[in-house]
Enzyme design. Sequence first.
Site, mmCIF file in Angstrom:
data_model
loop_
_atom_site.group_PDB
_atom_site.id
_atom_site.type_symbol
_atom_site.label_atom_id
_atom_site.label_comp_id
_atom_site.label_asym_id
_atom_site.label_seq_id
_atom_site.Cartn_x
_atom_site.Cartn_y
_atom_site.Cartn_z
ATOM 1 N N GLU A 1 -2.867 3.028 2.613
ATOM 2 C CA GLU A 1 -2.931 3.867 0.949
ATOM 3 C C GLU A 1 -2.744 5.169 0.426
ATOM 4 O OE1 GLU A 1 -4.840 1.406 -2.493
ATOM 5 O OE2 GLU A 1 -4.578 3.202 -3.749
ATOM 6 N N CYS B 1 3.354 -1.071 -4.479
ATOM 7 C CA CYS B 1 2.865 -1.734 -5.690
ATOM 8 C C CYS B 1 2.762 -0.515 -6.728
ATOM 9 C CB CYS B 1 1.090 -2.324 -5.953
ATOM 10 S SG CYS B 1 0.167 -2.189 -7.392
ATOM 11 N N HIS C 1 0.989 -1.220 0.255
ATOM 12 C CA HIS C 1 -0.171 -0.171 0.002
ATOM 13 C C HIS C 1 0.981 1.562 0.255
ATOM 14 C CE1 HIS C 1 -1.341 -3.138 2.304
ATOM 15 N NE2 HIS C 1 -3.057 -2.755 1.952
ATOM 16 N N SER D 1 -9.600 -5.759 4.579
ATOM 17 C CA SER D 1 -8.518 -6.060 3.279
ATOM 18 C C SER D 1 -9.734 -4.925 2.345
ATOM 19 C CB SER D 1 -8.900 -7.085 2.605
ATOM 20 O OG SER D 1 -8.984 -7.138 1.288
ATOM 21 N N SER E 1 -5.517 -9.816 -1.987
ATOM 22 C CA SER E 1 -4.587 -10.186 -0.685
ATOM 23 C C SER E 1 -4.965 -11.806 -0.219
ATOM 24 C CB SER E 1 -4.324 -9.710 -0.060
ATOM 25 O OG SER E 1 -5.847 -8.824 0.777
ATOM 26 N N HIS F 1 -6.922 4.560 5.320
ATOM 27 C CA HIS F 1 -6.485 3.738 4.551
ATOM 28 C C HIS F 1 -5.064 3.707 4.607
ATOM 29 C CE1 HIS F 1 -5.131 0.622 1.718
ATOM 30 N NE2 HIS F 1 -6.138 -0.913 2.359
ATOM 31 N N CYS G 1 -7.142 0.173 -10.169
ATOM 32 C CA CYS G 1 -6.486 -0.671 -11.100
ATOM 33 C C CYS G 1 -7.440 -1.969 -11.368
ATOM 34 C CB CYS G 1 -5.394 -1.342 -10.167
ATOM 35 S SG CYS G 1 -5.795 -2.588 -8.784
ATOM 36 N N THR H 1 -6.305 2.489 -4.842
ATOM 37 C CA THR H 1 -7.179 1.787 -6.298
ATOM 38 C C THR H 1 -7.891 0.770 -6.215
ATOM 39 O OG1 THR H 1 -5.563 1.117 -4.937
ATOM 40 C CG2 THR H 1 -4.715 2.019 -6.908
HETATM 41 S S1 SF4 Z 1 -5.017 -3.998 -5.738
HETATM 42 FE FE1 SF4 Z 1 -4.552 -3.499 -7.519
HETATM 43 S S2 SF4 Z 1 -3.364 -1.859 -6.680
HETATM 44 FE FE2 SF4 Z 1 -3.388 -2.932 -5.029
HETATM 45 S S3 SF4 Z 1 -1.515 -4.756 -5.578
HETATM 46 FE FE3 SF4 Z 1 -3.127 -5.780 -6.526
HETATM 47 S S4 SF4 Z 1 -2.703 -4.473 -8.173
HETATM 48 FE FE4 SF4 Z 1 -1.680 -3.097 -7.256
#
Ligand code: SF4
Length: 295
Positions: free
Chosen positions: A124, A94, A72, A215, A258, A122, A187, A159
């Site tokens: 991120e 990432c 993050h 998450s 994740s 969060h 993303c 993202t």
């Molecule tokens: S969800 Fe998208 S931004 Fe987040 S770690 Fe995975 S690929 Fe990267």
Amino acid sequence: MSVRIARNSGFCFGVKRAINLALDAAKNHDSIITLGPIIHNPQMVQKLASEGIMSVDDTKEINNRPTIIRSHGVKKETLLELQDFGIEIINATCPYVSKAQEQAQILSKEGYQVIIMGDKDHPEVKALRSYLDGEVIIVENASELPAKKFGKIGIICQTTRNITDLENLVQKLISQSHEIRVINTICNATSVRQESTVELAKQSEVMIVIGGKNSSNTKMLAKISKNFVETYHIETEREIECKWFKDKVNIGITAGASTPDWIIVEVHNKIIKCMGNIDKKVDNIEDIPGFKEDE
Ligand code: SF4
């Protein structure tokens, strides 16, 4: 009776990359740490700890050890602090998160009032905010927008958000501003997981969403799935109650970006057991009907 998995489920590119970087780094060091959990999955974090990769929450606990920056990202000031320590830094942020940080800075430099759509608590979003000077508005969705007029607005997202929420935000801001610039930083891994979850939820009588309760992207999958069907968000097979599947024949599974494969397989096999179909047990995620990673 069918137990199917959403086409895109489980580890995304950024999570796989972060874990591989951590495991590789651990081979060369006796003691290595991550600053905060490397991903939002308690079971995976625990597994890494058993392999000697410990997580600490504060830079004061680093004690000169090589440090992995989680997927993050971290706040700008935290990165500077780590650099000042002179320790080895393994940056597992990432690349899509890093890209969002760069784009937010461009918006800010070009004079846009930046609005971040995301969860202000969060990591991120905290990291993203740290790269911006001046006032930044952070909202979860359109309903949280302040009721005032803006000049130039630049919108950027966490993202793991949802495209419909972004569309609603833009829609609402059109009447509140002279100019809007939208950078869609949701993303691709997030988008395809949400789309395939919707597709499967529409065909299922119960959906099981697997992933960390902390998450963001998993919570979003559960929220989306609930719009269509009875949905349970669990972390492991231990939370499953067989009564959820009573008189049901179409069960769907999806998992956040994740969530490790082994947990998904265990959940699948527990559902199969609940439904009295133990001969359909699988050993690999690829063997669960419906699975096809196509990022
Ligand atoms: S969800 Fe998208 S931004 Fe987040 S770690 Fe995975 S690929 Fe990267």
